[in-house]
Write a protein that holds these residues in place. Structure first.
Motif, PDB file in Angstrom:
ATOM      1  N   ILE B 133       0.821  -1.215   0.000  1.00  0.00           N
ATOM      2  CA  ILE B 133       0.000   0.000   0.000  1.00  0.00           C
ATOM      3  C   ILE B 133       0.855   1.265   0.000  1.00  0.00           C
ATOM      4  O   ILE B 133       0.511   2.261  -0.636  1.00  0.00           O
ATOM      5  CB  ILE B 133      -1.021  -0.011   1.170  1.00  0.00           C
ATOM      6  CG1 ILE B 133      -1.907   1.246   1.134  1.00  0.00           C
ATOM      7  CG2 ILE B 133      -0.364  -0.155   2.520  1.00  0.00           C
ATOM      8  CD1 ILE B 133      -2.747   1.392  -0.075  1.00  0.00           C
ATOM      9  N   SER B 134       2.006   1.217   0.704  1.00  0.00           N
ATOM     10  CA  SER B 134       2.826   2.432   0.761  1.00  0.00           C
ATOM     11  C   SER B 134       3.369   2.777  -0.623  1.00  0.00           C
ATOM     12  O   SER B 134       3.377   3.943  -1.027  1.00  0.00           O
ATOM     13  CB  SER B 134       3.971   2.246   1.748  1.00  0.00           C
ATOM     14  OG  SER B 134       4.644   1.058   1.458  1.00  0.00           O
ATOM     15  N   LEU B 135       3.759   1.751  -1.358  1.00  0.00           N
ATOM     16  CA  LEU B 135       4.303   1.965  -2.701  1.00  0.00           C
ATOM     17  C   LEU B 135       3.218   2.476  -3.639  1.00  0.00           C
ATOM     18  O   LEU B 135       3.409   3.445  -4.385  1.00  0.00           O
ATOM     19  CB  LEU B 135       4.850   0.626  -3.217  1.00  0.00           C
ATOM     20  CG  LEU B 135       5.994   0.679  -4.204  1.00  0.00           C
ATOM     21  CD1 LEU B 135       7.206   1.288  -3.550  1.00  0.00           C
ATOM     22  CD2 LEU B 135       6.317  -0.740  -4.674  1.00  0.00           C
ATOM     23  N   ALA B 136       2.059   1.826  -3.550  1.00  0.00           N
ATOM     24  CA  ALA B 136       0.949   2.204  -4.426  1.00  0.00           C
ATOM     25  C   ALA B 136       0.489   3.621  -4.130  1.00  0.00           C
ATOM     26  O   ALA B 136       0.235   4.418  -5.045  1.00  0.00           O
ATOM     27  CB  ALA B 136      -0.195   1.225  -4.227  1.00  0.00           C
ATOM     28  N   TRP B 140      -0.091   7.161  -6.324  1.00  0.00           N
ATOM     29  CA  TRP B 140      -1.316   7.970  -6.287  1.00  0.00           C
ATOM     30  C   TRP B 140      -1.037   9.393  -5.821  1.00  0.00           C
ATOM     31  O   TRP B 140      -1.705  10.341  -6.234  1.00  0.00           O
ATOM     32  CB  TRP B 140      -2.349   7.307  -5.378  1.00  0.00           C
ATOM     33  CG  TRP B 140      -3.049   6.156  -6.018  1.00  0.00           C
ATOM     34  CD1 TRP B 140      -2.820   4.829  -5.809  1.00  0.00           C
ATOM     35  CD2 TRP B 140      -4.087   6.222  -7.006  1.00  0.00           C
ATOM     36  NE1 TRP B 140      -3.654   4.072  -6.592  1.00  0.00           N
ATOM     37  CE2 TRP B 140      -4.449   4.893  -7.334  1.00  0.00           C
ATOM     38  CE3 TRP B 140      -4.755   7.266  -7.645  1.00  0.00           C
ATOM     39  CZ2 TRP B 140      -5.441   4.585  -8.253  1.00  0.00           C
ATOM     40  CZ3 TRP B 140      -5.743   6.961  -8.569  1.00  0.00           C
ATOM     41  CH2 TRP B 140      -6.075   5.634  -8.882  1.00  0.00           C
ATOM     42  N   LEU B 141      -0.049   9.501  -4.933  1.00  0.00           N
ATOM     43  CA  LEU B 141       0.319  10.824  -4.420  1.00  0.00           C
ATOM     44  C   LEU B 141       0.735  11.736  -5.573  1.00  0.00           C
ATOM     45  O   LEU B 141       0.395  12.917  -5.603  1.00  0.00           O
ATOM     46  CB  LEU B 141       1.478  10.648  -3.438  1.00  0.00           C
ATOM     47  CG  LEU B 141       1.649  11.668  -2.325  1.00  0.00           C
ATOM     48  CD1 LEU B 141       0.388  11.844  -1.531  1.00  0.00           C
ATOM     49  CD2 LEU B 141       2.767  11.238  -1.385  1.00  0.00           C
ATOM     50  N   TRP B 142       1.466  11.165  -6.520  1.00  0.00           N
ATOM     51  CA  TRP B 142       1.855  11.956  -7.693  1.00  0.00           C
ATOM     52  C   TRP B 142       0.659  12.223  -8.613  1.00  0.00           C
ATOM     53  O   TRP B 142       0.530  13.299  -9.178  1.00  0.00           O
ATOM     54  CB  TRP B 142       2.976  11.250  -8.468  1.00  0.00           C
ATOM     55  CG  TRP B 142       4.311  11.547  -7.866  1.00  0.00           C
ATOM     56  CD1 TRP B 142       5.102  10.680  -7.181  1.00  0.00           C
ATOM     57  CD2 TRP B 142       4.988  12.804  -7.851  1.00  0.00           C
ATOM     58  NE1 TRP B 142       6.235  11.331  -6.743  1.00  0.00           N
ATOM     59  CE2 TRP B 142       6.189  12.634  -7.141  1.00  0.00           C
ATOM     60  CE3 TRP B 142       4.688  14.073  -8.361  1.00  0.00           C
ATOM     61  CZ2 TRP B 142       7.104  13.660  -6.941  1.00  0.00           C
ATOM     62  CZ3 TRP B 142       5.597  15.102  -8.166  1.00  0.00           C
ATOM     63  CH2 TRP B 142       6.782  14.892  -7.461  1.00  0.00           C
ATOM     64  N   SER B 250      -4.121   3.735   6.604  1.00  0.00           N
ATOM     65  CA  SER B 250      -2.944   3.876   5.748  1.00  0.00           C
ATOM     66  C   SER B 250      -3.152   4.835   4.580  1.00  0.00           C
ATOM     67  O   SER B 250      -2.297   5.678   4.313  1.00  0.00           O
ATOM     68  CB  SER B 250      -2.494   2.510   5.249  1.00  0.00           C
ATOM     69  OG  SER B 250      -3.587   1.797   4.767  1.00  0.00           O
ATOM     70  N   VAL B 251      -4.290   4.731   3.904  1.00  0.00           N
ATOM     71  CA  VAL B 251      -4.496   5.583   2.732  1.00  0.00           C
ATOM     72  C   VAL B 251      -4.553   7.057   3.154  1.00  0.00           C
ATOM     73  O   VAL B 251      -3.908   7.917   2.560  1.00  0.00           O
ATOM     74  CB  VAL B 251      -5.786   5.189   1.976  1.00  0.00           C
ATOM     75  CG1 VAL B 251      -6.028   6.133   0.812  1.00  0.00           C
ATOM     76  CG2 VAL B 251      -5.682   3.770   1.480  1.00  0.00           C
ATOM     77  N   VAL B 252      -5.309   7.332   4.211  1.00  0.00           N
ATOM     78  CA  VAL B 252      -5.425   8.722   4.683  1.00  0.00           C
ATOM     79  C   VAL B 252      -4.063   9.246   5.101  1.00  0.00           C
ATOM     80  O   VAL B 252      -3.649  10.340   4.706  1.00  0.00           O
ATOM     81  CB  VAL B 252      -6.400   8.812   5.885  1.00  0.00           C
ATOM     82  CG1 VAL B 252      -6.421  10.229   6.452  1.00  0.00           C
ATOM     83  CG2 VAL B 252      -7.788   8.397   5.470  1.00  0.00           C
ATOM     84  N   TYR B 253      -3.355   8.444   5.866  1.00  0.00           N
ATOM     85  CA  TYR B 253      -2.080   8.924   6.398  1.00  0.00           C
ATOM     86  C   TYR B 253      -1.061   9.158   5.290  1.00  0.00           C
ATOM     87  O   TYR B 253      -0.338  10.152   5.305  1.00  0.00           O
ATOM     88  CB  TYR B 253      -1.535   7.925   7.427  1.00  0.00           C
ATOM     89  CG  TYR B 253      -0.312   8.465   8.123  1.00  0.00           C
ATOM     90  CD1 TYR B 253      -0.415   9.553   8.985  1.00  0.00           C
ATOM     91  CD2 TYR B 253       0.938   7.939   7.887  1.00  0.00           C
ATOM     92  CE1 TYR B 253       0.688  10.085   9.591  1.00  0.00           C
ATOM     93  CE2 TYR B 253       2.059   8.469   8.488  1.00  0.00           C
ATOM     94  CZ  TYR B 253       1.934   9.544   9.347  1.00  0.00           C
ATOM     95  OH  TYR B 253       3.044  10.080   9.935  1.00  0.00           O
TER      96      TYR B 253
END
Lengths: 467, 312
Positions: B133-136, B140-142, B250-253
């Protein structure tokens, strides 16, 4: 003749030997001394390339097996929390700023600081205020370095609007923003002061608050956020946001302002020189227009900026290698020159005297150290053009201060920082999500709750004059 | 064979049976022990600890604390940030689960058909579930970056966004929630699709054929056959998804860190911010276990539904 039983016996013996081998080796290493250090992954990667071998080398000279583990800056506090809960982990833990919340679990480093003071003179005041708790009278951490936080401005754009040396006051930002839009319409965010839940924004909004005469606490630890000065700072930010910023600044992380400036999407940010070093390393087009200004002045005449990073090395009480840890920290301060060069002038020594020319008598060490630091900044050994681009950093001490100004960096200030109470207050007021006064009152209520909690734990003073 | 001989043979047999029963019981205990130990050490103990800590003024840097009763709960309930996070948690869960079930159904039905590249499609659909999830989320952050968003550039090229127009995905409370829900749906979709696909394939063809003979259309078959027969498995998928979403941070953070101005927090991310980053463990624990009653009801329902599904 080999029986099944004898085979089994042999197998068990071999397995035991294989299993015990590493233990025996580890025990040998332990006998010679072991030191485990946890610290951040430096914003200038060159520093880690200097630090890790240096620490290993120090270890081999002193018969100590040194292990250095790096974590991202955001994981420094969660990792400390986990190690305290487990009462095991590293011997030395490096914090970036506020280690005060962990005071109860670290040893007093007063003896280390005293010996360093004898050698090099006093540390810079902002380092002392970030590592010493006057309420409990404990030297809970040792700072070997701090980082100035200048303004970064785009020379070409600011020249076009008639300010070739960049802004001097906060009012200049408001005046410049509409002009920047005219001369550089391609830039998305004329003024890039972060208002988000990140470390850089946390510092930026404190700068605005202090320069308008406000603060979270007074020098004695009383909560004084609810004040006309805070209101003035919020109203100023609302104005600046409307003329010169976009919602992008509400979402920034620690790297966003660097990226925006390096992509020439903003003409002004508040940052250390790490973004500049990235631009240099990658030979970005922005480089020739990348220049710096000192902290801006507020309407009160106050000119202050928070340190960008303040190292705070602690030694856990659960560490079995406390003496070795202390020796290591002394050696780290001794190596202040190498540390500053290793970080490409990002780190500034907390003990200026530790950067003195070898052989300088103790009373002259601070002066000599300051001269050496100035010499590096005046002629950047890492290829700035012009070579004196970073000269203003040598004079950054008078306009740099600690988190918690005008008081000390206590655990209540730490919790305010880590839960983004002040950035939220500014963002809500700037965007109109709340009236400035309501945003201030909401933040003040939370500040009082946080300070009261830490006072109940007898780790923060004040309270009698809370507003 | 005389009676005594019969008895003498019966006694060891009974002993053997008893011995076997005892060994079976012991084996049962041994086999269950790891699972039980896991549940006790990694679920029950931390959970009870969280309940305990929520009633104290415990902080991250200290092992000492005193009881404060329900004060933490009173404080957080009065906090506008908490109230917003509570609303967000329900909005986040409701919208993402409805979307996941709907899209999962569409994908599962598509995967039931035969088409070229079906295995590649299956592989690609399962990718988000397998990706860390952190990698994905970094990708998404970009995609949602407020300054460099790929979506915005595409919309600009397509003429959707005019001069000066820009979507600040992570800088606006509403768009921030849209971004969070989008990433969560993307992440949960494979799980839902696989479960629903299993449900769809378990419906015997004869039932559909009988309905065809009776003249049922596609809508009629969906309403009267597929949905009732899929209901138990659909409920399990939904309940798993709901519990997972309620407790996820995780997604929110990773995407917004709760910003802008703490407007996109869910309870789990707020608990982490207050309890771990802010060091107020008591407050963080009280935020984290606030939804305990809701989750207990959900868990009980989940168990009942799965039992019913088992019986069916």
């Amino acid at each position: 003749m080999h029986t099944r039983r004898s085979f089994l016996k042999g197998a068990v013996a071999a397995t035991a030997a294989v299993a015990a081998g590493p233990t025996i080796l580890v025990r040998d290493a332990r006998a010679a001394g072991q030191l485990k250090i946890l610290q951040w992954s430096h914003f200038v990667p060159a520093y880690d390339k200097w630090f890790d071998p240096w620490a290993k080398e120090w270890g081999s000279k002193h018969g100590v097996d040194v292990t250095v583990d790096h974590v991202g800056f955001a994981d420094v506090v969660p990792r400390a929390t986990a190690e305290v809960a487990a009462q095991s982990g590293h011997d030395i833990h490096m914090f970036l700023g506020l280690a005060s919340a962990f005071e109860e679990h670290v040893i007093d480093l007063a003896d280390v600081v005293t010996s360093l003071e004898k050698k090099y003179g006093k540390p810079v005041e902002l380092a002392r205020r970030s590592t010493y708790n006057p309420f409990t009278k404990k030297q809970f951490a040792l700072s070997d370095m701090w980082v100035p936080d200048p303004g970064n401005y785009h020379k070409e754009v600011w020249t076009k609007i008639g300010m070739p040396n960049g802004p001097v006051t906060y009012d200049d930002l408001v005046k410049a923003a509409p002009e920047i839009k005219k001369v550089a319409p391609q830039m998305q965010i004329p003024i890039g002061v972060g208002l988000s839940q990140d470390i850089d924004s946390n510092m930026a909004v404190r700068n605005i608050l202090w320069c308008h005469g406000g603060s979270i606490q007074d020098k004695d630890g009383n909560v004084v956020l609810n004040s006309p000065e805070t209101l003035r700072a919020l109203e100023y930010t609302k104005k600046l946001y409307s003329v010169g910023m976009t919602q992008a600044v509400l979402s920034w992380n620690a790297a966003s302002n660097n990226q925006a400036f390096n992509a020439q999407e903003t003409a002004y940010i508040l940052n250390s020189i790490s973004a500049y070093r990235t631009a240099q390393d990658n030979k970005l087009p922005v480089l020739e227009n990348y220049f710096f200004t000192p902290a801006l002045k507020g309407p009160t005449g106050i000119q202050l900026a928070s340190e960008h990073v303040m190292s705070g090395y602690v030694v856990w009480k659960f560490s079995k290698n406390q003496d070795v840890a202390k020796e290591f920290l002394v050696a780290l301060v001794d190596a202040s020159r190498d540390s500053m060069l290793g970080s490409k002038l990002y780190n500034f020594p907390s003990f200026y005297g530790a950067a003195a020319d070898p052989g300088t008598p103790p009373p002259k060490k601070q002066e000599s150290g300051a001269a050496w630091i100035a010499a590096q900044c005046n002629k950047d050994p890492f290829g700035s053009a012009p070579a004196d681009k970073l000269a203003l950093l040598a004079k950054s001490l008078p306009w740099s201060t600690n988190l918690g100004y005008p008081g000390y960096a206590n655990p209540a200030e730490g919790e305010m920082f880590d839960t983004y109470v002040i950035t939220d207050m500014f963002a809500k007021a700037a965007t109109g999500a709340m009236a400035p006064k309501d945003a201030m009152l909401e933040a003040n209520t939370r500040a009082r709750q946080i300070f009261d909690k830490w006072r109940a734990k007898k780790m923060v003073g004040g309270g009698g004059k809370d507003k | 064979m005389d009676r005594t001989a019969g008895l003498s043979m019966a006694v060891p047999a009974a002993r053997r049976r008893r011995g076997l029963r005892r060994a079976e019981r012991l084996l049962g205990v041994v086999m269950l022990a790891p699972a039980l130990l896991y549940i006790v050490l990694l679920v029950a103990v931390p959970f009870l600890l969280a309940v305990f800590l929520s009633l104290t003024n415990s902080s991250a840097g200290s092992l000492e604390f005193s009881f404060v009763g329900l004060q933490n709960f009173k404080n957080v309930m009065a906090s506008p940030v908490f109230q917003r996070a509570l609303r967000n948690t329900f909005t986040f869960t409701l919208i993402s689960q409805v979307t996941v079930i709907f899209l999962g159904n569409v994908l599962a039905r598509a995967l039931l058909k035969r088409f070229r590249g079906k295995s590649l499609a299956r592989f690609l659909i399962l990718m988000p579930w397998a990706a860390p999830i952190s990698l994905a989320t970094l990708s998404w952050l970009w995609i949602f970056d407020s300054t460099f968003s790929v979506i915005n550039w595409l919309l600009k090229v397509a003429g959707w966004l005019g001069p000066g127009q820009w979507y600040y995905w992570l800088g606006d409370p509403t768009l921030g929630m849209v971004a969070i829900i989008t990433v969560h749906v993307w992440r949960m979709l494979p799980f839902s699709t696989v479960i629903l696909l299993a449900g769809l394939t378990s419906i015997p063809n004869e039932v559909h054929e009988a309905a065809d003979l009776d003249g049922a259309g596609p809508l009629g078959k969906t309403i009267w056959i597929t949905i009732p027969m899929m209901l138990p498995i659909l409920t399990v998928a939904l309940l798993f998804g709901v519990v997972f979403t309620f407790t996820d941070m995780s997604v929110v953070y990773l995407l917004t860190r709760g910003g802008p101005y703490n407007s996109t927090h869910v309870l789990a991310s707020l608990a982490f911010q207050d309890g771990v980053l802010g060091g107020d463990v008591g407050r963080g624990a009280s935020v984290a276990i606030f939804l305990l009653p809701v989750l207990v009801i959900l868990a009980v329902t989940m168990l009942r539904v799965s039992r019913r599904a088992e019986v069916a």
